[in-house]
Design a protein around this motif. Structure first.
Motif, PDB file in Angstrom:
ATOM      1  N   GLY A   1       0.788  -1.225   0.000  1.00  0.00           N
ATOM      2  CA  GLY A   1       0.000   0.000   0.000  1.00  0.00           C
ATOM      3  C   GLY A   1       0.822   1.277   0.000  1.00  0.00           C
ATOM      4  O   GLY A   1       0.296   2.346   0.261  1.00  0.00           O
TER       5      GLY A   1
ATOM      6  N   GLU B   1      -3.214   3.742  -2.139  1.00  0.00           N
ATOM      7  CA  GLU B   1      -4.324   3.456  -3.039  1.00  0.00           C
ATOM      8  C   GLU B   1      -5.627   4.093  -2.570  1.00  0.00           C
ATOM      9  O   GLU B   1      -6.538   4.296  -3.345  1.00  0.00           O
ATOM     10  CB  GLU B   1      -4.493   1.947  -3.184  1.00  0.00           C
ATOM     11  CG  GLU B   1      -3.250   1.292  -3.773  1.00  0.00           C
ATOM     12  CD  GLU B   1      -3.345  -0.211  -3.779  1.00  0.00           C
ATOM     13  OE1 GLU B   1      -4.396  -0.722  -4.197  1.00  0.00           O
ATOM     14  OE2 GLU B   1      -2.385  -0.887  -3.397  1.00  0.00           O
ATOM     15  N   HIS B   2      -5.716   4.356  -1.257  1.00  0.00           N
ATOM     16  CA  HIS B   2      -6.922   4.973  -0.731  1.00  0.00           C
ATOM     17  C   HIS B   2      -6.773   6.485  -0.699  1.00  0.00           C
ATOM     18  O   HIS B   2      -5.738   6.989  -0.310  1.00  0.00           O
ATOM     19  CB  HIS B   2      -7.160   4.520   0.710  1.00  0.00           C
ATOM     20  CG  HIS B   2      -7.894   3.228   0.801  1.00  0.00           C
ATOM     21  ND1 HIS B   2      -7.311   2.067   1.189  1.00  0.00           N
ATOM     22  CD2 HIS B   2      -9.186   2.935   0.553  1.00  0.00           C
ATOM     23  CE1 HIS B   2      -8.205   1.113   1.197  1.00  0.00           C
ATOM     24  NE2 HIS B   2      -9.352   1.594   0.813  1.00  0.00           N
TER      25      HIS B   2
ATOM     26  N   HIS C   1     -15.408  -0.853   3.246  1.00  0.00           N
ATOM     27  CA  HIS C   1     -15.148  -0.819   1.801  1.00  0.00           C
ATOM     28  C   HIS C   1     -16.420  -0.482   1.032  1.00  0.00           C
ATOM     29  O   HIS C   1     -16.404   0.349   0.123  1.00  0.00           O
ATOM     30  CB  HIS C   1     -14.606  -2.179   1.363  1.00  0.00           C
ATOM     31  CG  HIS C   1     -14.246  -2.239  -0.079  1.00  0.00           C
ATOM     32  ND1 HIS C   1     -13.260  -1.457  -0.629  1.00  0.00           N
ATOM     33  CD2 HIS C   1     -14.734  -2.988  -1.090  1.00  0.00           C
ATOM     34  CE1 HIS C   1     -13.157  -1.724  -1.924  1.00  0.00           C
ATOM     35  NE2 HIS C   1     -14.045  -2.645  -2.231  1.00  0.00           N
TER      36      HIS C   1
ATOM     37  N   CYS D   1     -15.151   3.043  -0.297  1.00  0.00           N
ATOM     38  CA  CYS D   1     -14.448   2.794  -1.561  1.00  0.00           C
ATOM     39  C   CYS D   1     -15.425   2.580  -2.708  1.00  0.00           C
ATOM     40  O   CYS D   1     -15.241   3.124  -3.801  1.00  0.00           O
ATOM     41  CB  CYS D   1     -13.552   1.563  -1.447  1.00  0.00           C
ATOM     42  SG  CYS D   1     -12.501   1.566   0.001  1.00  0.00           S
TER      43      CYS D   1
ATOM     44  N   ALA E   1     -13.773  -1.816  -9.808  1.00  0.00           N
ATOM     45  CA  ALA E   1     -13.949  -1.993  -8.356  1.00  0.00           C
ATOM     46  C   ALA E   1     -14.772  -3.238  -8.044  1.00  0.00           C
ATOM     47  O   ALA E   1     -14.460  -3.988  -7.119  1.00  0.00           O
ATOM     48  CB  ALA E   1     -14.599  -0.743  -7.758  1.00  0.00           C
TER      49      ALA E   1
ATOM     50  N   ASP F   1     -12.591  -6.374  -8.698  1.00  0.00           N
ATOM     51  CA  ASP F   1     -11.642  -6.599  -7.595  1.00  0.00           C
ATOM     52  C   ASP F   1     -12.353  -7.159  -6.368  1.00  0.00           C
ATOM     53  O   ASP F   1     -11.850  -8.060  -5.697  1.00  0.00           O
ATOM     54  CB  ASP F   1     -10.942  -5.283  -7.211  1.00  0.00           C
ATOM     55  CG  ASP F   1      -9.962  -4.823  -8.273  1.00  0.00           C
ATOM     56  OD1 ASP F   1      -9.654  -5.623  -9.178  1.00  0.00           O
ATOM     57  OD2 ASP F   1      -9.518  -3.657  -8.190  1.00  0.00           O
TER      58      ASP F   1
ATOM     59  N   THR G   1      -3.605   0.137   1.940  1.00  0.00           N
ATOM     60  CA  THR G   1      -3.720  -0.792   0.813  1.00  0.00           C
ATOM     61  C   THR G   1      -5.194  -1.022   0.492  1.00  0.00           C
ATOM     62  O   THR G   1      -6.043  -0.931   1.376  1.00  0.00           O
ATOM     63  CB  THR G   1      -3.059  -2.138   1.183  1.00  0.00           C
ATOM     64  OG1 THR G   1      -1.739  -1.881   1.613  1.00  0.00           O
ATOM     65  CG2 THR G   1      -3.040  -3.097   0.004  1.00  0.00           C
ATOM     66  N   SER G   2      -5.478  -1.359  -0.753  1.00  0.00           N
ATOM     67  CA  SER G   2      -6.884  -1.529  -1.147  1.00  0.00           C
ATOM     68  C   SER G   2      -7.533  -2.642  -0.322  1.00  0.00           C
ATOM     69  O   SER G   2      -6.915  -3.655  -0.009  1.00  0.00           O
ATOM     70  CB  SER G   2      -6.975  -1.856  -2.639  1.00  0.00           C
ATOM     71  OG  SER G   2      -6.732  -3.219  -2.858  1.00  0.00           O
ATOM     72  N   CYS G   3      -8.812  -2.446  -0.001  1.00  0.00           N
ATOM     73  CA  CYS G   3      -9.545  -3.393   0.851  1.00  0.00           C
ATOM     74  C   CYS G   3      -9.567  -4.811   0.265  1.00  0.00           C
ATOM     75  O   CYS G   3      -9.365  -5.778   1.005  1.00  0.00           O
ATOM     76  CB  CYS G   3     -10.969  -2.902   1.074  1.00  0.00           C
ATOM     77  SG  CYS G   3     -11.050  -1.272   1.826  1.00  0.00           S
TER      78      CYS G   3
END
Lengths: 113, 113
Positions: free
Chosen positions: A19, A23-24, A83, A87, A100, A103, B56-58
């Protein structure tokens, strides 16, 4: 997901995302709670290792392993909740929801099993 | 077993057996392997905590949580195998198998879920 880990193939992978790319763009509601839970889980695993070192009875060790697994499921659900609340909403607003969703699906396949 | 852990009720219990009474009279075949796996699992949880700290992405975090859970299942199976091969045989030879079977059943109820 229930693949077999052996001494040979179970390693903390060098290519595990760390990370550092940030990324967030936002913080989750439960960010601090998730970190605290993970810290406790780490302490719990350390305690289980000590139980094995001290020859604690196997059923007691298995019971504690099950407790850690439940704690992992629980923290995973909190991460998932955050999330979906942040997100995924971001992704929709940025019209990036297809990636998204893909993933998320890949990850849920592993998390739910 | 899938009880909900909250910040309030999830602690590494003070009364967790630490085996200082030396409940085992024998060593398991996979004793060292179990310790090594638990050490790696602890490192893996630490790495996941770092992922969360670094935003980092969830989905990546959830994937790694699933991997730790699989590793816990795997080490639990090794402990169970050792237990059946040594502790249970010992218990039968010492005519103490009824208590041993009861302990094992209680533990399996939690481990298998």
């Amino acid at each position: 997901m229930d693949e077999e880990f052996t001494d040979e193939n179970y390693t903390v992978r060098d290519d595990m995302p760390d990370g550092t790319e940030g990324e967030h763009e936002h913080r989750h509601e439960h960010h601090q709670q998730v970190l605290a839970r993970l810290a406790r889980i780490k302490g719990h695993v350390r305690a289980i290792k000590r139980m094995v070192e001290n020859d604690t009875s196997c059923p007691d060790v298995l019971t504690q392993i099950a407790a850690v697994r439940s704690a992992l499921n629980s923290v995973g659900r909190v991460i998932l909740e955050d999330h979906l609340q942040s997100c995924m909403v971001d992704a929709v607003e940025k019209d990036d929801y297809k990636r998204a969703l893909k993933d998320l699906k890949n990850s849920l396949d592993k998390f739910i099993g």
